[in-house]
Design an enzyme around this catalytic site. Structure first.
Site, PDB file in Angstrom:
ATOM      1  N   VAL A 107      12.243  -8.173  -8.036  1.00 57.93           N
ATOM      2  CA  VAL A 107      13.083  -8.858  -7.068  1.00 57.93           C
ATOM      3  C   VAL A 107      13.639 -10.107  -7.737  1.00 57.93           C
ATOM      4  CG1 VAL A 107      13.176 -10.008  -4.827  1.00 57.93           C
ATOM      5  CG2 VAL A 107      11.675  -8.030  -5.149  1.00 57.93           C
ATOM      6  N   CYS A 108      14.940 -10.293  -7.658  1.00 64.98           N
ATOM      7  CA  CYS A 108      15.574 -11.516  -8.155  1.00 64.98           C
ATOM      8  C   CYS A 108      15.226 -11.744  -9.626  1.00 64.98           C
ATOM      9  CB  CYS A 108      15.148 -12.686  -7.267  1.00 64.98           C
ATOM     10  SG  CYS A 108      16.110 -14.195  -7.472  1.00 64.98           S
ATOM     11  N   THR A 109      14.745 -12.944  -9.980  1.00 63.94           N
ATOM     12  CA  THR A 109      14.461 -13.264 -11.377  1.00 63.94           C
ATOM     13  C   THR A 109      13.174 -12.626 -11.889  1.00 63.94           C
ATOM     14  OG1 THR A 109      13.466 -15.343 -10.627  1.00 63.94           O
ATOM     15  CG2 THR A 109      15.756 -15.423 -11.395  1.00 63.94           C
TER      16      THR A 109
END
Length: 319
Positions: A107-109
């Protein structure tokens, strides 16, 4: 779900909620999700939020069962990511589990953790719009999709910024349990079953507004909200109350791009949204996105995206 010190709270809680909600809509005799929060050392972890949020009692990696269906790595602060990549055994642990795990996701970074382990090499992947360039720079072996909400390269899945992890997990639920269950979850959580648009609906404006003055920021917002009409250099300069030369120089200094380039990007983003969410003929898309002609729309798509508007609609249209 794997977190760590400095993790983004919503990266963890949002996806976990999707799977927990799916359990409520599954038949009693059907397989259910067992959702486990884990971290390199276990215990509580402080989130990146300035509010001082802590997530309680995670399971340590060495305490997890041998058989895990899906591993999802959350994103977090730069400090937290550096620590978890370089100061813990998380990457090695993921490498030891990859062959026996059905799905590996971020998720995301959290994509930077997967990248550090080589899981994204030679694959398409995405991360938060503000970190895409850094991911490309650090790991050129990855084909970074800057405008994707999530990217599926089974058995590896990556999602864009923060709430996009919810979109990804909703898609995983649909793959596991069927569209009816996923739709029930989406309704319960008041979500789009398939979110219209891509990261560009957020990043086109946000990326260039970061250093803009309030006066110019207002104009940028107006262009994004309505990319039709006369958005020529002289017209924009007049709206900004500057000479054309001063406006052009100030615009480039504050945004890193030219007025014409920004207007074209805003019009492309509007056209993409219309192609994804409507069955309008291309002539109407041209009109509503501010392009002067169908030929101009085609040229802009080929230059910026490398594909035609028709191909884009075939690939991403939801109708």
């Amino acid at each position: 779900m794997i977190g760590y010190e400095g993790v983004q709270a919503l990266d963890v809680v949002g996806p976990m909620e999707v799977f927990a909600m799916a359990n409520l809509h599954l038949p009693k005799d059907a397989p259910h999700y067992e959702v486990v929060l884990a971290s390199p050392t276990g215990g509580a972890m402080k989130c990146s939020s300035a509010a001082g949020i802590h997530l309680g009692e995670a399971v340590a990696l060495d305490g997890l069962p041998d058989e895990i269906d899906t591993i999802i790595v959350a994103g977090g602060s730069e400090e937290g990511l550096r620590a978890v990549i370089f100061e813990t055994s998380l990457v090695n642990w993921l490498q030891s589990r990859a062959a026996v795990t059905r799905r590996l996701a971020s998720v995301c970074t959290g994509a930077f953790v997967l990248a550090a382990g080589g899981f994204l090499d030679g694959k398409r992947a995405t991360t938060h719009w503000n970190s895409c360039e850094l991911l490309k720079e650090l790991r050129p072996q990855i084909e970074v999709e800057q405008d994707a909400i999530f990217v599926a390269e089974p058995p590896v899945f990556t999602s864009a910024g923060i709430t996009a992890g919810i979109d990804l997990c909703l898609a995983l639920v649909e793959a596991d349990c069927g569209a009816q269950t996923a739709l029930a979850v989406a309704r319960q959580m008041v979500l789009f079953m398939r979110r219209p648009g891509g990261q560009s609906q957020f990043s086109t404006g946000l990326a260039v507004q970061a250093n803009a003055t309030p006066r110019l920021r207002k104009l940028l917002n107006e262009i994004i909200e309505d990319p039709t009409g006369d958005l020529s250099g002289p017209a924009l300069a007049a709206r900004a109350g500057m000479s054309e030369r001063t406006f052009s120089r100030s615009f480039h200094k504050e945004t890193g791009t030219t007025p014409a380039q920004f207007v074209e990007a805003a019009r492309i983003d509007r056209a993409k949204t219309l192609l994804e969410t409507s069955d309008w003929p291309l002539a109407r898309v041209v009109e509503r996105s501010g392009f002067g002609s169908l030929d101009a729309l085609h040229r802009a798509f080929l230059k910026r995206l490398g594909i035609t508007p028709g191909f884009y609609r075939d690939r991403f249209g939801g109708r």
